[in-house]
Design a protein around this motif. Sequence first.
Motif, PDB file in Angstrom:
ATOM      1  N   ALA A 154       0.830  -1.210   0.000  1.00  0.00           N
ATOM      2  CA  ALA A 154       0.000   0.000   0.000  1.00  0.00           C
ATOM      3  C   ALA A 154       0.859   1.251   0.000  1.00  0.00           C
ATOM      4  O   ALA A 154       0.562   2.234  -0.703  1.00  0.00           O
ATOM      5  N   GLN A 155       1.941   1.244   0.781  1.00  0.00           N
ATOM      6  CA  GLN A 155       2.827   2.403   0.815  1.00  0.00           C
ATOM      7  C   GLN A 155       3.589   2.546  -0.500  1.00  0.00           C
ATOM      8  O   GLN A 155       3.818   3.667  -0.977  1.00  0.00           O
ATOM      9  N   GLN A 156       3.966   1.433  -1.100  1.00  0.00           N
ATOM     10  CA  GLN A 156       4.624   1.479  -2.408  1.00  0.00           C
ATOM     11  C   GLN A 156       3.742   2.194  -3.428  1.00  0.00           C
ATOM     12  O   GLN A 156       4.209   3.076  -4.172  1.00  0.00           O
ATOM     13  N   HIS A 157       2.476   1.828  -3.460  1.00  0.00           N
ATOM     14  CA  HIS A 157       1.543   2.450  -4.408  1.00  0.00           C
ATOM     15  C   HIS A 157       1.335   3.933  -4.087  1.00  0.00           C
ATOM     16  O   HIS A 157       1.269   4.772  -4.997  1.00  0.00           O
ATOM     17  N   GLU A 158       1.241   4.245  -2.799  1.00  0.00           N
ATOM     18  CA  GLU A 158       1.016   5.634  -2.393  1.00  0.00           C
ATOM     19  C   GLU A 158       2.169   6.527  -2.856  1.00  0.00           C
ATOM     20  O   GLU A 158       1.947   7.622  -3.390  1.00  0.00           O
ATOM     21  N   ILE A 159       3.400   6.061  -2.656  1.00  0.00           N
ATOM     22  CA  ILE A 159       4.558   6.855  -3.059  1.00  0.00           C
ATOM     23  C   ILE A 159       4.656   6.949  -4.578  1.00  0.00           C
ATOM     24  O   ILE A 159       4.851   8.037  -5.140  1.00  0.00           O
ATOM     25  N   CYS A 160       4.494   5.812  -5.253  1.00  0.00           N
ATOM     26  CA  CYS A 160       4.608   5.806  -6.713  1.00  0.00           C
ATOM     27  C   CYS A 160       3.571   6.735  -7.344  1.00  0.00           C
ATOM     28  O   CYS A 160       3.869   7.441  -8.319  1.00  0.00           O
ATOM     29  N   ASP A 161       2.372   6.754  -6.790  1.00  0.00           N
ATOM     30  CA  ASP A 161       1.306   7.591  -7.342  1.00  0.00           C
ATOM     31  C   ASP A 161       1.620   9.083  -7.214  1.00  0.00           C
ATOM     32  O   ASP A 161       1.084   9.893  -7.977  1.00  0.00           O
ATOM     33  N   ARG A 162       2.463   9.456  -6.272  1.00  0.00           N
ATOM     34  CA  ARG A 162       2.791  10.866  -6.070  1.00  0.00           C
ATOM     35  C   ARG A 162       4.017  11.301  -6.878  1.00  0.00           C
ATOM     36  O   ARG A 162       4.237  12.493  -7.064  1.00  0.00           O
ATOM     37  N   LEU A 163       4.838  10.349  -7.294  1.00  0.00           N
ATOM     38  CA  LEU A 163       6.012  10.688  -8.090  1.00  0.00           C
ATOM     39  C   LEU A 163       5.590  11.086  -9.496  1.00  0.00           C
ATOM     40  O   LEU A 163       4.544  10.674  -9.984  1.00  0.00           O
ATOM     41  N   GLN A 164       6.429  11.901 -10.143  1.00  0.00           N
ATOM     42  CA  GLN A 164       6.067  12.449 -11.447  1.00  0.00           C
ATOM     43  C   GLN A 164       7.130  12.133 -12.485  1.00  0.00           C
ATOM     44  O   GLN A 164       8.005  11.295 -12.257  1.00  0.00           O
ATOM     45  N   THR A 165       7.036  12.794 -13.613  1.00  0.00           N
ATOM     46  CA  THR A 165       7.997  12.569 -14.683  1.00  0.00           C
ATOM     47  C   THR A 165       9.322  13.270 -14.370  1.00  0.00           C
ATOM     48  O   THR A 165       9.390  14.139 -13.510  1.00  0.00           O
ATOM     49  N   GLU A 166      10.362  12.876 -15.091  1.00  0.00           N
ATOM     50  CA  GLU A 166      11.693  13.440 -14.886  1.00  0.00           C
ATOM     51  C   GLU A 166      12.400  13.586 -16.225  1.00  0.00           C
ATOM     52  O   GLU A 166      12.098  12.851 -17.182  1.00  0.00           O
ATOM     53  N   SER A 167      13.311  14.501 -16.299  1.00  0.00           N
ATOM     54  CA  SER A 167      14.123  14.685 -17.494  1.00  0.00           C
ATOM     55  C   SER A 167      14.909  13.419 -17.811  1.00  0.00           C
ATOM     56  O   SER A 167      15.682  12.920 -16.973  1.00  0.00           O
ATOM     57  N   GLY A 168      14.747  12.903 -19.024  1.00  0.00           N
ATOM     58  CA  GLY A 168      15.524  11.741 -19.436  1.00  0.00           C
ATOM     59  C   GLY A 168      17.008  12.048 -19.512  1.00  0.00           C
ATOM     60  O   GLY A 168      17.844  11.159 -19.289  1.00  0.00           O
ATOM     61  N   GLN A 169      17.350  13.303 -19.812  1.00  0.00           N
ATOM     62  CA  GLN A 169      18.767  13.699 -19.831  1.00  0.00           C
ATOM     63  C   GLN A 169      19.388  13.539 -18.455  1.00  0.00           C
ATOM     64  O   GLN A 169      20.530  13.083 -18.321  1.00  0.00           O
ATOM     65  N   VAL A 170      18.631  13.884 -17.422  1.00  0.00           N
ATOM     66  CA  VAL A 170      19.113  13.712 -16.049  1.00  0.00           C
ATOM     67  C   VAL A 170      19.377  12.239 -15.771  1.00  0.00           C
ATOM     68  O   VAL A 170      20.413  11.872 -15.194  1.00  0.00           O
ATOM     69  N   LEU A 171      18.457  11.369 -16.172  1.00  0.00           N
ATOM     70  CA  LEU A 171      18.630   9.937 -15.948  1.00  0.00           C
ATOM     71  C   LEU A 171      19.835   9.405 -16.717  1.00  0.00           C
ATOM     72  O   LEU A 171      20.588   8.564 -16.216  1.00  0.00           O
ATOM     73  N   PHE A 172      20.029   9.898 -17.938  1.00  0.00           N
ATOM     74  CA  PHE A 172      21.201   9.504 -18.727  1.00  0.00           C
ATOM     75  C   PHE A 172      22.483   9.883 -17.997  1.00  0.00           C
ATOM     76  O   PHE A 172      23.432   9.082 -17.905  1.00  0.00           O
ATOM     77  N   GLU A 173      22.543  11.094 -17.479  1.00  0.00           N
ATOM     78  CA  GLU A 173      23.743  11.558 -16.781  1.00  0.00           C
ATOM     79  C   GLU A 173      23.999  10.755 -15.508  1.00  0.00           C
ATOM     80  O   GLU A 173      25.157  10.549 -15.117  1.00  0.00           O
ATOM     81  N   LEU A 174      22.932  10.285 -14.862  1.00  0.00           N
ATOM     82  CA  LEU A 174      23.078   9.472 -13.651  1.00  0.00           C
ATOM     83  C   LEU A 174      23.645   8.087 -13.952  1.00  0.00           C
ATOM     84  O   LEU A 174      24.552   7.613 -13.268  1.00  0.00           O
ATOM     85  N   PHE A 175      23.094   7.435 -14.966  1.00  0.00           N
ATOM     86  CA  PHE A 175      23.439   6.042 -15.225  1.00  0.00           C
ATOM     87  C   PHE A 175      24.597   5.860 -16.201  1.00  0.00           C
ATOM     88  O   PHE A 175      25.272   4.834 -16.174  1.00  0.00           O
TER      89      PHE A 175
END
Length: 258
Positions: A154-175
């Motif tokens: 239930a907490q997993q769903h609650e948190i996931c539902d509140r998270l939003q989109t993110e810059s793919g460039q940011v994710l590229f730079e992270l990984f």
Amino acid sequence: MRNVPIVLLHGTNAAPWTMEPFRRFFQEQGFDCHTPTYRHHDLPDGPERTAALTGVSISDYVEDIAGFLATLDKPPIVIGHSLGGLIAQLLNGRGLIAAGVLINSSIINGAVPTTEMERALGKMFMSAGTFWEMVPGQDFDLLATYGLNTMPSAQQHEICDRLQTESGQVLFELFFWMYDIHQATKVDFEQARAPLLFLSGSEDKVVPPTTARSMADRYGAQATFLQFGGRCHYMQLEEAWEEIAGASLEWIDSLPRL
């Protein structure tokens, strides 16, 4: 140290609400606390947010927070989760912080995966096409497996539902920092002189303790590493988060007065 302000920084796809338990805790301990966000993260999911975040870099977020820090009377203690921990390290490399508390910090330039699950996560991004040109949202199954794996469903769903989109460039730079021509996650260790506390959840599959410790080791005696058993990537939102906040406060109070 309690006359030093605290700035709390959230991770990818998130907003200041993910740092709210820590904000309340440190506010009650007498600290002046601030919870800024990165550019365009106040926009709701939709076409406007997608257009605004497309191509945005971690370097842009660092500039956003550096600008905010310039409005404070003195360099703060920065408490950062995930991407926020990485940004705290980059700000330290610019001599802008008094100390940093890093909650499952994202990896910096030069850090490599130490587990099969980390490598598998990178492979998933490799198969996602030109994701750096996109603004991805959160996949529940992936998040539940890697970041929220010790929490009730239930907490997993609650948190996931509140998270939003993110810059793919940011994710590229992270990984994929090794392919980033701008080296957005490279820390200037010559200038990174503030003490750092690395907090690691033993069950974090995004940045596991072996990877977090290898990152902390690059700072030598300047860094302190603490591991918490049974905790996931979002351990500041888990039950008994007060233990982690309390350990952070104890470390902060142990620092020389500024």
